[in-house]
Design a protein around this motif. Structure first.
Motif, PDB file in Angstrom:
ATOM      1  N   PRO A 157      -7.055   7.295  -6.247  1.00  0.00           N
ATOM      2  CA  PRO A 157      -5.731   7.239  -6.877  1.00  0.00           C
ATOM      3  C   PRO A 157      -4.652   7.084  -5.809  1.00  0.00           C
ATOM      4  N   VAL A 158      -3.759   6.145  -6.023  1.00  0.00           N
ATOM      5  CA  VAL A 158      -2.691   5.848  -5.061  1.00  0.00           C
ATOM      6  C   VAL A 158      -1.353   5.823  -5.802  1.00  0.00           C
ATOM      7  N   ASP A 162       6.209   4.864  -8.369  1.00  0.00           N
ATOM      8  CA  ASP A 162       5.763   6.257  -8.529  1.00  0.00           C
ATOM      9  C   ASP A 162       4.676   6.431  -9.588  1.00  0.00           C
ATOM     10  N   GLN A 163       4.065   5.336 -10.004  1.00  0.00           N
ATOM     11  CA  GLN A 163       2.951   5.411 -10.937  1.00  0.00           C
ATOM     12  C   GLN A 163       1.645   5.579 -10.161  1.00  0.00           C
TER      13      GLN A 163
END
Length: 401
Positions: free
Chosen positions: A349-350, A355-356
């Motif tokens: 996850p990045v 900002d999602q």
């Protein structure tokens, strides 16, 4: 005349005697292969310097000897008619034996080692490899057949006498420390004792590259990710040539190499070997992919030449397929200045620019460099540029135009 072990490769100091290709009394021509040896980088044949008759052996099979050691003696036999008369004078049976002995058994050093350690006469094995070459699987198949025959014999004997163990195995907890493994150890010790290693670690987003690679595969252009990595590194080296350099302590100069000759570390059962892919700066990604596959095939078949393993200016190691999530400190190939190692790629996850949370494929990279020649800031800039090229494959392609 003495036949000595001469230097057959860059930095070679010793070699293991793999096998003798002749026996005392054999008549050979000049340049006939007579001894097979193995260094830390390659397997090679020592040819007869003259036409003559093979004399006494001075070393034994499996022995590791330094350069300059006398391997065997050969008697000068320049009169070809005498050679012919000697062969003709042999009885037919002896003549056949002589000819059969001159016929070389095709097998790699590691294959011969498997045979020796298991007490197998390799001459009794029928090779299934190219040109009748004996491969590892042939030895294991022979052992399995012998084991099956032994078990069947034991089962038959059990019906007629008291039960006894079917297989008597002896656990061997020692490994010979010689040949390629010893040479690798010597090279690594020399490197770490000479070069002040510093390692920089980085995460590389390869999501778009893997998608681009998949798109190419769908139109029939299957190219490995490593080929893209090598081309990107070459572009980075043009901008940061200090990492494609060599330090000459005696002359007190740093030599920047204009040509990019990449050593590609290949994991072999008998030890690491590093063939060299030359002039990457002038090659397309497709060419890099093809030549890399050819080098790997030659390495696994023990067909690398001296040119194939010498002259590297930069080294890469791709251990990602084997696993390892966080990287390591790879040891530089002295006298080179840097080495880059690619590690495992995994989905993570990045946080995106908006900002999602998104899922991306992230590869860990470790770069060791000689701190006498380069500084940490330069290494960070180098890997940042590499990440930029890999993050956006279109930019990588544009840089090649």
């Amino acid at each position: 005349m003495e036949v000595k072990l001469h230097d057959i490769g860059e930095g070679m100091t010793e070699a293991e005697i793999v096998s003798f290709l002749v026996k005392p009394g054999d008549v050979v021509k000049a340049d006939t292969p007579i001894v097979e040896v193995q260094t830390d980088k390659m397997t090679a044949e020592i040819p007869s310097p003259i036409a003559g008759i093979i004399g006494e052996f001075n070393v034994k099979q499996g022995q590791t000897v330094p350069v300059g050691t006398t391997l065997l003696f050969i008697q000068n036999h320049s009169d070809s008619e005498n050679q012919k008369e000697r062969l003709i004078s042999l009885p037919p049976s002896q003549h056949d034996t002589h000819q059969n002995h001159l016929k070389r058994i095709l097998a790699a050093p590691y294959t011969r080692k498997i045979a020796r350690e298991n007490g197998v006469e390799i001459e009794n094995i029928k090779g299934t490899g190219l040109s009748g070459r004996i491969i590892d699987e042939d030895i294991y198949r022979y052992l399995e057949q012998s084991k099956t025959q032994s078990i069947n014999s034991s089962l038959f004997a059990e019906k007629q006498q008291e039960p006894s163990p079917l297989i008597n195995e002896q656990q061997d907890d020692t490994i010979p420390f010689r040949g390629r493994r010893k040479q690798i150890a010597n090279n690594m010790m020399h490197s770490v004792q000479t070069i002040p290693h510093c390692t920089h670690f980085e995460e590389i987003d390869v999501t778009d590259l893997l998608q681009f690679k998949q798109n190419l595969k769908e139109i029939g252009r299957d190219i490995s990710a490593t080929a893209f990595f090598l081309k990107a590194l070459s572009i980075c080296l043009k901008e940061y040539p200090i990492f494609n350099a060599q330090l000459d302590i005696e002359k007190e100069i740093i030599i920047k190499n204009k040509e990019h000759h990449f050593g590609i570390a290949i994991d072999m059962e008998e030890g690491l070997i590093v063939p060299v892919l030359r002039n990457i700066e002038n090659k397309s990604i497709q060419s890099i992919h093809v030549e890399m596959k050819d080098l790997s095939k030659k390495a696994k078949e023990n067909k690398l030449s001296v040119k194939d393993i010498t002259g590297g200016t930069f080294t890469i190691s791709n251990v990602g397929p084997l696993g390892g999530s966080f990287g390591a400190t790879p040891i530089i190939q002295h006298p080179q200045v840097a080495l880059v190692s690619f590690h495992k790629t995994k989905k993570m996850p990045v946080v995106a620019d908006n900002d999602q949370i998104i899922i991306r494929s992230i590869m860990n990279l470790s770069m060791s460099f000689d701190h006498r020649v380069a500084d940490g800031a330069s290494a960070v800039r180098f890997t940042n540029r590499f990440a930029q090229l890999i993050n956006d494959p279109k930019m990588l392609i544009l840089e090649m135009v």
